[in-house]
Design an enzyme around this catalytic site. Structure first.
Site, PDB file in Angstrom:
ATOM      1  N   ARG A   1      51.566  31.545  34.092  1.00 28.83           N
ATOM      2  CA  ARG A   1      50.336  32.350  34.140  1.00 28.83           C
ATOM      3  C   ARG A   1      49.607  32.101  32.824  1.00 28.83           C
ATOM      4  NH1 ARG A   1      49.475  38.617  35.749  1.00 28.83           N
ATOM      5  NH2 ARG A   1      49.521  37.547  37.765  1.00 28.83           N
TER       6      ARG A   1
ATOM      7  N   HIS B   1      44.239  32.389  41.826  1.00 27.84           N
ATOM      8  CA  HIS B   1      45.509  33.133  41.918  1.00 27.84           C
ATOM      9  C   HIS B   1      46.119  32.879  43.306  1.00 27.84           C
ATOM     10  CE1 HIS B   1      48.596  35.888  41.032  1.00 27.84           C
ATOM     11  NE2 HIS B   1      47.954  37.043  41.091  1.00 27.84           N
TER      12      HIS B   1
ATOM     13  N   GLN C   1      49.040  35.039  45.108  1.00 23.32           N
ATOM     14  CA  GLN C   1      48.585  36.332  45.615  1.00 23.32           C
ATOM     15  C   GLN C   1      48.036  36.198  47.041  1.00 23.32           C
ATOM     16  OE1 GLN C   1      48.569  39.535  44.061  1.00 23.32           O
ATOM     17  NE2 GLN C   1      48.176  40.039  46.197  1.00 23.32           N
TER      18      GLN C   1
ATOM     19  N   ASP D   1      39.099  44.070  43.991  1.00 23.68           N
ATOM     20  CA  ASP D   1      39.920  43.753  42.815  1.00 23.68           C
ATOM     21  C   ASP D   1      39.254  44.420  41.617  1.00 23.68           C
ATOM     22  OD1 ASP D   1      41.802  42.653  41.069  1.00 23.68           O
ATOM     23  OD2 ASP D   1      40.929  40.644  41.081  1.00 23.68           O
TER      24      ASP D   1
ATOM     25  N   CYS E   1      44.983  43.330  45.168  1.00 24.90           N
ATOM     26  CA  CYS E   1      46.161  42.632  44.608  1.00 24.90           C
ATOM     27  C   CYS E   1      46.924  43.502  43.622  1.00 24.90           C
ATOM     28  CB  CYS E   1      45.736  41.327  43.961  1.00 24.90           C
ATOM     29  SG  CYS E   1      44.672  41.524  42.511  1.00 24.90           S
TER      30      CYS E   1
ATOM     31  N   ARG F   1      54.544  39.494  47.775  1.00 22.50           N
ATOM     32  CA  ARG F   1      54.547  38.492  46.698  1.00 22.50           C
ATOM     33  C   ARG F   1      55.933  37.857  46.623  1.00 22.50           C
ATOM     34  NH1 ARG F   1      50.949  38.847  42.519  1.00 22.50           N
ATOM     35  NH2 ARG F   1      51.887  36.853  41.960  1.00 22.50           N
TER      36      ARG F   1
HETATM   37  N1   CP Z   1      48.675  41.024  41.447  1.00 21.48           N
HETATM   38  C1   CP Z   1      49.273  40.538  40.346  1.00 21.48           C
HETATM   39  O1   CP Z   1      49.322  39.335  40.087  1.00 21.48           O
HETATM   40  O2   CP Z   1      49.828  41.498  39.551  1.00 21.48           O
HETATM   41  P1   CP Z   1      50.439  41.312  38.090  1.00 21.48           P
HETATM   42  O3   CP Z   1      49.289  41.036  37.149  1.00 21.48           O
HETATM   43  O4   CP Z   1      51.114  42.605  37.796  1.00 21.48           O
HETATM   44  O5   CP Z   1      51.387  40.158  38.099  1.00 21.48           O
HETATM   45  N1  NVA Z   2      41.426  39.435  38.662  1.00 23.67           N
HETATM   46  C1  NVA Z   2      42.560  40.029  38.009  1.00 23.67           C
HETATM   47  C2  NVA Z   2      43.786  39.864  38.842  1.00 23.67           C
HETATM   48  C3  NVA Z   2      45.034  40.469  38.271  1.00 23.67           C
HETATM   49  C4  NVA Z   2      46.263  40.210  39.096  1.00 23.67           C
HETATM   50  C5  NVA Z   2      42.745  39.412  36.636  1.00 23.67           C
HETATM   51  O1  NVA Z   2      42.645  38.178  36.511  1.00 23.67           O
HETATM   52  O2  NVA Z   2      42.976  40.143  35.692  1.00 23.67           O
END
Ligand code: CP
Ligand code: NVA
Length: 308
Positions: free
Chosen positions: A107, A134, A137, A225, A266, A294
């Site tokens: 990530r 992402h 997700q 989101d 998400c 997930r």
């Molecule tokens: N939805 C998601 O990716 O959550 P986290 O940021 O907690 O991993």
């Molecule tokens: N759009 C959000 C998703 C988190 C899982 C971010 O990137 O922070």
């Protein structure tokens, strides 16, 4: 070798295979303790590095648990603690990690960190979120939709709010799984034209509609989101909230969608901002199934990567 970098970079048959595999392994584990092993162990004697340059609850825990259920071991690393955060190149990091571990989930911020990691690693690399996409997700979201309502193909998905990284992966999925996609939000936060073009080129309808109520008419699935993503500056928060306020998903908006429409997010969510608690905790919401899925979707993604 199979990386899992993005939904539009993975072929359709493989994507469908991942969803079917996820359904099957989830079913086979019903009522089994969370730490119990799966029937077959594709990650036996395998080590997986989970690298986080941004915070995470779901991605971190679901990958960690998933690897263990498949018989493997994990190592959770924070980017800032690694030499990666202190000037070592991504290419060198990728080559070194490839000598120790069998798979990398990362990530990160800039997408080029992910793509360079994949280019120079001799092991599979999985995208656990970048500023731009992402994909894990949305594989969980497709699985969740299909568990509740059957095939997603031909359905109408409506995204409310910021055309961000999660929205981008939904657009990729629209093209690959064949569902129509409507974006409703302010023009300044439209999804990238490249992603819209990719979906349209695959023959699905992509609509941009500024009026949220018109957008959700006939929707099978409504998605929200956060209004401020991890890569957005905190100083932009007030401006973004002002732009996005009329795109909040609340009961009045859900009432304009199909009566059996589902609601997804998400998570993490900011209750009473992008979505009200009445919707999050209401009968149309499947947000905690998404979170659970997930785990199942990513296990199937890791299996696909190892099979390559
Ligand atoms: N939805 C998601 O990716 O959550 P986290 O940021 O907690 O991993
Ligand atoms: N759009 C959000 C998703 C988190 C899982 C971010 O990137 O922070």
């Amino acid at each position: 070798m199979n990386h899992f970098l993005d939904i539009h970079k993975t072929d359709k048959a493989a994507l469908r295979g991942i969803i079917d595999q996820a359904k099957a392994t989830k079913q086979a584990r019903l009522n089994r303790p969370k730490a119990a092993l799966d029937d077959d162990l594709p990650l036996k004697d395998r080590m997986v590095a989970l690298i986080f340059e941004k915070p995470s609850t779901r991605t971190r825990v679901s990958f960690d648990v998933g690897v263990r259920q498949m018989g493997g071991q994990t190592m959770v690393l924070s980017g800032s603690d690694m030499q990666l955060g202190h000037g070592e190149t991504i290419a060198d990091t990728a080559r070194v990690l490839s000598r120790y571990v069998d798979m990398i989930m990362i990530r990160t911020f800039d997408e080029t960190v992910l793509t360079e990691m994949a280019e120079f690693a001799s092991i599979p690399v999985i995208n656990g979120l970048t500023d731009r996409t992402h994909p894990c997700q949305i594989m969980a979201d497709v699985l969740t939709y299909e568990e509740h309502r059957g095939p997603i193909q031909g359905k109408k998905v409506v995204w409310c709010g910021d055309g961000n990284n999660v929205c981008a992966s939904f657009l990729h999925a629209a093209g690959q799984f064949g569902f129509d996609f409507t974006f409703t939000g302010p023009a300044q936060l439209d999804p990238e034209p490249e992603f819209i073009g990719l979906a349209r080129n695959q023959g699905v309808e992509v609509i941009i509609e500024r009026d949220a109520e018109k957008a959700v008419a006939e929707a099978d699935l409504v998605v929200a989101d956060t209004w401020v993503s991890m890569h957005d500056s905190q100083s932009s928060k007030e401006r973004r909230h002002n732009m996005l306020r009329s795109y909040q998903v609340n009961e009045a908006l859900m009432a304009k969608a199909k009566p059996d429409a589902l609601f997804m997010h998400c998570l993490p969510a900011h209750r009473e901002e992008e979505v009200t608690s009445a919707v999050m905790d209401g009968p149309q919401s499947v947000i905690f199934d998404e979170a659970e899925n997930r785990l199942h979707a990513q296990k199937a993604i890791m299996r696909y990567c190892m099979e390559g």
